[in-house]
Design a protein around this motif. Sequence first.
Motif, PDB file in Angstrom:
ATOM      1  N   ALA A  74      49.853 -12.286 -10.029  1.00 64.06           N
ATOM      2  CA  ALA A  74      50.454 -13.536  -9.556  1.00 64.06           C
ATOM      3  C   ALA A  74      51.288 -13.197  -8.340  1.00 64.06           C
ATOM      4  O   ALA A  74      52.500 -13.193  -8.364  1.00 64.06           O
ATOM      5  N   CYS A  75      50.608 -12.885  -7.255  1.00 58.05           N
ATOM      6  CA  CYS A  75      51.251 -12.323  -6.093  1.00 58.05           C
ATOM      7  C   CYS A  75      51.224 -13.286  -4.930  1.00 58.05           C
ATOM      8  O   CYS A  75      50.417 -14.195  -4.885  1.00 58.05           O
ATOM      9  N   GLU A  76      52.093 -13.044  -3.988  1.00 55.22           N
ATOM     10  CA  GLU A  76      52.217 -13.950  -2.856  1.00 55.22           C
ATOM     11  C   GLU A  76      51.535 -13.424  -1.602  1.00 55.22           C
ATOM     12  O   GLU A  76      51.761 -13.947  -0.524  1.00 55.22           O
ATOM     13  N   MET A  77      50.702 -12.386  -1.745  1.00 58.68           N
ATOM     14  CA  MET A  77      49.992 -11.868  -0.592  1.00 58.68           C
ATOM     15  C   MET A  77      48.553 -11.562  -0.940  1.00 58.68           C
ATOM     16  O   MET A  77      48.237 -11.168  -2.048  1.00 58.68           O
ATOM     17  N   VAL A  78      47.670 -11.755   0.022  1.00 58.27           N
ATOM     18  CA  VAL A  78      46.260 -11.410  -0.153  1.00 58.27           C
ATOM     19  C   VAL A  78      45.809 -10.609   1.052  1.00 58.27           C
ATOM     20  O   VAL A  78      46.196 -10.875   2.179  1.00 58.27           O
ATOM     21  N   SER A  79      44.959  -9.603   0.806  1.00 57.12           N
ATOM     22  CA  SER A  79      44.574  -8.679   1.870  1.00 57.12           C
ATOM     23  C   SER A  79      43.123  -8.839   2.263  1.00 57.12           C
ATOM     24  O   SER A  79      42.335  -9.480   1.582  1.00 57.12           O
ATOM     25  N   LEU A  80      42.786  -8.204   3.358  1.00 56.65           N
ATOM     26  CA  LEU A  80      41.414  -8.213   3.852  1.00 56.65           C
ATOM     27  C   LEU A  80      40.510  -7.336   3.013  1.00 56.65           C
ATOM     28  O   LEU A  80      39.355  -7.657   2.777  1.00 56.65           O
ATOM     29  N   LEU A  81      41.033  -6.187   2.551  1.00 56.19           N
ATOM     30  CA  LEU A  81      40.214  -5.179   1.899  1.00 56.19           C
ATOM     31  C   LEU A  81      40.283  -5.257   0.392  1.00 56.19           C
ATOM     32  O   LEU A  81      41.295  -5.648  -0.176  1.00 56.19           O
ATOM     33  N   PRO A  82      39.211  -4.832  -0.290  1.00 56.91           N
ATOM     34  CA  PRO A  82      39.243  -4.739  -1.745  1.00 56.91           C
ATOM     35  C   PRO A  82      40.083  -3.566  -2.199  1.00 56.91           C
ATOM     36  O   PRO A  82      40.330  -2.625  -1.447  1.00 56.91           O
ATOM     37  N   ASP A  83      40.496  -3.589  -3.461  1.00 55.54           N
ATOM     38  CA  ASP A  83      41.318  -2.530  -4.015  1.00 55.54           C
ATOM     39  C   ASP A  83      40.689  -1.159  -3.826  1.00 55.54           C
ATOM     40  O   ASP A  83      41.277  -0.263  -3.268  1.00 55.54           O
ATOM     41  N   PHE A  84      39.456  -0.979  -4.313  1.00 50.91           N
ATOM     42  CA  PHE A  84      38.927   0.378  -4.298  1.00 50.91           C
ATOM     43  C   PHE A  84      38.579   0.824  -2.900  1.00 50.91           C
ATOM     44  O   PHE A  84      38.594   2.006  -2.590  1.00 50.91           O
ATOM     45  N   ALA A  85      38.299  -0.130  -2.008  1.00 47.85           N
ATOM     46  CA  ALA A  85      38.038   0.278  -0.629  1.00 47.85           C
ATOM     47  C   ALA A  85      39.308   0.817   0.001  1.00 47.85           C
ATOM     48  O   ALA A  85      39.295   1.813   0.717  1.00 47.85           O
ATOM     49  N   GLN A  86      40.422   0.159  -0.295  1.00 44.68           N
ATOM     50  CA  GLN A  86      41.668   0.656   0.267  1.00 44.68           C
ATOM     51  C   GLN A  86      42.061   1.971  -0.381  1.00 44.68           C
ATOM     52  O   GLN A  86      42.581   2.879   0.272  1.00 44.68           O
ATOM     53  N   ILE A  87      41.796   2.099  -1.675  1.00 47.67           N
ATOM     54  CA  ILE A  87      42.098   3.352  -2.346  1.00 47.67           C
ATOM     55  C   ILE A  87      41.295   4.477  -1.720  1.00 47.67           C
ATOM     56  O   ILE A  87      41.814   5.544  -1.415  1.00 47.67           O
ATOM     57  N   ALA A  88      40.022   4.226  -1.515  1.00 48.88           N
ATOM     58  CA  ALA A  88      39.186   5.243  -0.887  1.00 48.88           C
ATOM     59  C   ALA A  88      39.700   5.581   0.498  1.00 48.88           C
ATOM     60  O   ALA A  88      39.735   6.732   0.907  1.00 48.88           O
ATOM     61  N   ALA A  89      40.143   4.552   1.214  1.00 45.51           N
ATOM     62  CA  ALA A  89      40.635   4.776   2.565  1.00 45.51           C
ATOM     63  C   ALA A  89      41.865   5.662   2.563  1.00 45.51           C
ATOM     64  O   ALA A  89      42.054   6.507   3.427  1.00 45.51           O
TER      65      ALA A  89
ATOM     66  N   TYR B 239      46.837  -8.764   6.043  1.00 49.46           N
ATOM     67  CA  TYR B 239      47.107  -9.645   4.903  1.00 49.46           C
ATOM     68  C   TYR B 239      47.727 -10.966   5.326  1.00 49.46           C
ATOM     69  O   TYR B 239      48.206 -11.124   6.448  1.00 49.46           O
ATOM     70  N   TYR B 240      47.666 -11.908   4.396  1.00 53.12           N
ATOM     71  CA  TYR B 240      48.354 -13.199   4.513  1.00 53.12           C
ATOM     72  C   TYR B 240      49.352 -13.301   3.375  1.00 53.12           C
ATOM     73  O   TYR B 240      49.037 -12.978   2.224  1.00 53.12           O
ATOM     74  N   ASN B 241      50.557 -13.759   3.697  1.00 57.43           N
ATOM     75  CA  ASN B 241      51.619 -13.933   2.711  1.00 57.43           C
ATOM     76  C   ASN B 241      51.840 -15.424   2.493  1.00 57.43           C
ATOM     77  O   ASN B 241      52.255 -16.136   3.405  1.00 57.43           O
ATOM     78  N   PHE B 242      51.527 -15.913   1.280  1.00 58.13           N
ATOM     79  CA  PHE B 242      51.660 -17.339   0.978  1.00 58.13           C
ATOM     80  C   PHE B 242      53.081 -17.841   1.194  1.00 58.13           C
ATOM     81  O   PHE B 242      53.308 -18.873   1.843  1.00 58.13           O
ATOM     82  N   ALA B 243      54.056 -17.141   0.590  1.00 65.44           N
ATOM     83  CA  ALA B 243      55.427 -17.638   0.572  1.00 65.44           C
ATOM     84  C   ALA B 243      56.069 -17.635   1.952  1.00 65.44           C
ATOM     85  O   ALA B 243      56.904 -18.496   2.255  1.00 65.44           O
ATOM     86  N   ASN B 244      55.688 -16.669   2.780  1.00 65.64           N
ATOM     87  CA  ASN B 244      56.224 -16.616   4.141  1.00 65.64           C
ATOM     88  C   ASN B 244      55.331 -17.321   5.151  1.00 65.64           C
ATOM     89  O   ASN B 244      55.692 -17.426   6.324  1.00 65.64           O
ATOM     90  N   ASN B 245      54.155 -17.770   4.701  1.00 62.41           N
ATOM     91  CA  ASN B 245      53.173 -18.389   5.593  1.00 62.41           C
ATOM     92  C   ASN B 245      52.999 -17.543   6.856  1.00 62.41           C
ATOM     93  O   ASN B 245      53.174 -18.006   7.980  1.00 62.41           O
ATOM     94  N   GLU B 246      52.603 -16.285   6.636  1.00 60.26           N
ATOM     95  CA  GLU B 246      52.503 -15.344   7.740  1.00 60.26           C
ATOM     96  C   GLU B 246      51.222 -14.534   7.642  1.00 60.26           C
ATOM     97  O   GLU B 246      50.695 -14.286   6.552  1.00 60.26           O
ATOM     98  N   ILE B 247      50.700 -14.135   8.784  1.00 60.27           N
ATOM     99  CA  ILE B 247      49.567 -13.223   8.865  1.00 60.27           C
ATOM    100  C   ILE B 247      50.051 -11.932   9.505  1.00 60.27           C
ATOM    101  O   ILE B 247      50.832 -11.947  10.456  1.00 60.27           O
ATOM    102  N   VAL B 248      49.575 -10.804   8.964  1.00 58.65           N
ATOM    103  CA  VAL B 248      50.115  -9.503   9.349  1.00 58.65           C
ATOM    104  C   VAL B 248      48.976  -8.526   9.626  1.00 58.65           C
ATOM    105  O   VAL B 248      48.060  -8.373   8.812  1.00 58.65           O
TER     106      VAL B 248
END
Length: 714
Positions: A37-52, A512-521
């Motif tokens: 239940a998080c306020e941010m969503v990223s471009l990459l999947p979990d395991f792809a980022q882990i591998a990275a 990523y995009y942050n819902f609560a801050n309405n920001e793209i990073v």
Amino acid sequence: MKRVWFGAAAVAALSLSAFGASTSAQAHEQHACIDDACEMVSLLPDFAQIAAQTAGGGVATSLESPRYGAWGFDITGMDTTVKPGDDFYKFANGVWEARTEIPSDRARYGNFDKLAELSDARTKAIIEAAAADKAAAGEKAKVGAAYRAFMDEAGIEKLDAAPLKPWLDEVRKVKTKDEFTTMMGRSSTTPYASILGVGVSIDAKNPKAYAVMAGTSGLSLPDRDYYLDAKFADKKTAYLAYVQQMLTLGGWDKPAEHAKAIVDFETKLAEASWTRVERRDRDKTYNPANLAELQAMTPGYDWKRYLAAAELSGVDRIIVTTNTAFPKFAKIYADTPVDTLKAWQAFKVIDGAAPLLSKRFVDAAFAFRNKTLAGQPEQRPRWKRGVAQVNNMLGEAVGKDYVAAYFPASSKAKMESLVGDIRTVLKTRIDNLDWMGAETKVKAQDKLAKFTVKIGYPDHWRDYSALEIKDNDAYGNLIRAGAWDYRYDVARLNKPVDKTEWGMTPQTVNAYYNFANNEIVFPAAILQAPFFHPDADPAINYGGIGGVIGHEIGHGFDDQGRKSDGDGVLRDWWTAEDGAKFQVQADKLGAQYSAFEPFPGVHVNGKLTMGENIGDMAGLAFALDAYRVSLHGKPAPVLDGFTGDQRVYLGWAQVWRGKSREDALKQQIASDPHSPGYYRVNGTIRNQPGWYSAFDVKAGDTLYVAPADRVKIW
């Protein structure tokens, strides 16, 4: 920096313990993201980022940014024997896929991983320089000490299991459930774990303030399905053996008997846990309660005692995420013998510590968590793991030097221009939507106008002066870093939200995009080819980084992002009619993705991946429009026979070049909100009218979707 605000960025802990495992090393991350239940969503999947972040291999031969072909696209990787309308991913990437082998110390490999490898090589140089500088002071000294501690194999081997002893001794002393509750309350400042976790995050309905969150936890496999779904039965059997092995290595009594009890206990928790689809619903996961209400929800679970141990005494408002699971977890807790709980806690401590202990622990953890669960044949080199460890704990300290050396001001200026182009396009698209009414359009435009954009690196860096790092205590460094980070959050509870803060380091290849801050990073490390190169054809840049920008903006208007307004407040700002129309299209998109079957009987979960799929579809559409606008009415050049529109789509497809081992891909499908890269290409383009005209796709082609059945949301 260790603060992790969303599931896809849980790499800070996962990089130490492998794919998706909920270990006590991760407990330090859970305070910022409860139950997904998080306020941010990223471009990459979990395991792809882990591998990275964790993959090994040789040191990159160059620290220079990569280049692709003569104009930004690798034509040699195409398979032009495949019709674009039958399999666009293969058309764009088929030869690359055929000639590419996944390195033996990776679970996946692709263009994201190549950039992450470059970032690792660059940060390795920065970190090793700090470690070699005997006169270093301040943050540089901490960076060097952290790396030296991890790389001291002889010292770590000599210590063997000694770092575990004080923690396991404390577990052994527990006599009652109340004492165990207190121990779980300390899970954010110690290596202990908890079945009901708490943390501090932005209040979704009051995004100017922080709030205490509470959610279910306690599982050690990547997802509840690994306990309950027959297709993962072999993994669960292997897990039972692994629990017994770890208890044996840690010197815990009756390892076989306790291992079975632990797996049975976690299976009950899995049965009571919400699915990942349920956990991503931001309306259902926002359930404020006072302490009395929370206590009534969980009979026998002493929250006053727990919160005191969590250094949250006096807190009387807690946002409960998976609320209907709480009574079930309390009942399981009440029915579980203390001896089983103690053995479970001991396993969590051992499992979480294993990657930082002697070789016998490291090898055991790798064999199960990387090899068995993800199919990775070989362990990554120690320096890679050491770099990941330092980046996890002191990421912004390293990031300062990374930015100074590798992020030119021109890249930031170009990104600002590209973001402006995408925003302008979306503004026009909202005005022209035929399914949205005027009232909702006004509020959608207000939200778009209030987007905040962060590019490259934060304006204010983290201050690590209070964090104690020792050059002979790798495990202790991790624990202290987690505790320091958690207390940093707790200290902010009654203060305004820090809108300048970043959830990723500059050297992270992601966005990523942050819902609560309405920001793209957009961290600095992603602003390179194949996403962006100053000398690349603009169409490729629009298809690459333009699609990424559009994807992140699109998250603000996906099925969950649309629930927050321009100020980040979680509320329904849609008319009922427009909301219903949106849902019809979203359901249609979900059905399309759920029909994808990478393996017999294994389907992509269209509901779990909904937000990312909407982000992809919107992002690519925005990117094509923006490219066309950038031409200012002039015809696009033709390069090597490819039109401008075609090159935008090729740029998008090139970004998602990647290969995964079967177990890793199955894990991603079960546990991650991102579709596999293959479908992020083929599943996205088949809904894009411009793709049909660009490549003359006709009825009868495999990917063809009739106009009436295509999904159009934004």
